[in-house]
Design a protein around this motif. Sequence first.
Motif, PDB file in Angstrom:
ATOM      1  N   MET A  13       0.853  -1.170   0.000  1.00  0.00           N
ATOM      2  CA  MET A  13       0.000   0.000   0.000  1.00  0.00           C
ATOM      3  C   MET A  13       0.899   1.234   0.000  1.00  0.00           C
TER       4      MET A  13
ATOM      5  N   LEU B  76      -7.840  -1.520   7.691  1.00  0.00           N
ATOM      6  CA  LEU B  76      -6.707  -2.091   6.955  1.00  0.00           C
ATOM      7  C   LEU B  76      -6.784  -3.612   6.903  1.00  0.00           C
ATOM      8  N   ARG B  77      -7.160  -4.235   8.020  1.00  0.00           N
ATOM      9  CA  ARG B  77      -7.259  -5.699   8.044  1.00  0.00           C
ATOM     10  C   ARG B  77      -8.434  -6.202   7.230  1.00  0.00           C
TER      11      ARG B  77
ATOM     12  N   LYS C 146      -8.538  -4.073   3.336  1.00  0.00           N
ATOM     13  CA  LYS C 146      -7.330  -4.008   2.516  1.00  0.00           C
ATOM     14  C   LYS C 146      -6.452  -5.245   2.645  1.00  0.00           C
TER      15      LYS C 146
ATOM     16  N   VAL D 202      -4.421  -6.061   5.062  1.00  0.00           N
ATOM     17  CA  VAL D 202      -3.116  -5.749   5.638  1.00  0.00           C
ATOM     18  C   VAL D 202      -3.095  -6.235   7.089  1.00  0.00           C
ATOM     19  N   ASP D 203      -2.164  -7.140   7.393  1.00  0.00           N
ATOM     20  CA  ASP D 203      -2.063  -7.715   8.728  1.00  0.00           C
ATOM     21  C   ASP D 203      -1.244  -6.794   9.622  1.00  0.00           C
ATOM     22  N   VAL D 204      -1.934  -5.855  10.276  1.00  0.00           N
ATOM     23  CA  VAL D 204      -1.278  -4.895  11.152  1.00  0.00           C
ATOM     24  C   VAL D 204      -2.150  -4.711  12.397  1.00  0.00           C
TER      25      VAL D 204
ATOM     26  N   VAL E 277       2.576  -0.104   6.988  1.00  0.00           N
ATOM     27  CA  VAL E 277       1.500  -0.686   6.185  1.00  0.00           C
ATOM     28  C   VAL E 277       2.049  -1.207   4.864  1.00  0.00           C
TER      29      VAL E 277
ATOM     30  N   ARG F 142       3.612  -4.530   5.203  1.00  0.00           N
ATOM     31  CA  ARG F 142       2.667  -5.600   5.525  1.00  0.00           C
ATOM     32  C   ARG F 142       1.646  -5.870   4.427  1.00  0.00           C
ATOM     33  N   THR F 143       1.637  -5.051   3.394  1.00  0.00           N
ATOM     34  CA  THR F 143       0.647  -5.211   2.337  1.00  0.00           C
ATOM     35  C   THR F 143       0.956  -6.454   1.519  1.00  0.00           C
TER      36      THR F 143
END
Length: 75
Positions: A1, A43-44, A47, A49-51, A69, A72-73
Amino acid sequence: MSYDELKSVLVSLGIPEDDISPEASREEVGLDSIAVVELALVLRREKGVDVTEEEIGGTLTVADVAALVGARTPA
C-alpha cells in the motif's frame, strides 16, 4: 500500500486531507487511540493488511504508518 492509498483510507475515516502529510505526527492528523483501532480494522478487513493497533500506535508520523503498512501489504 502506497502513501497515497493510506492517505485515501485516512480521509475515508474523516481526517481532513489538508491535515495529512508524511511529516505530520499521528496526533497532528487526529490518529488518537480510537482512530488507530478504526484504522487497523479497516486495513485488516478491507485491505488485507495484517497490522495491529499496537504496531500503528508505535509509529510517530504518517510516513512511519505508511512504511509499516507498505511492508505488511500482501503482494
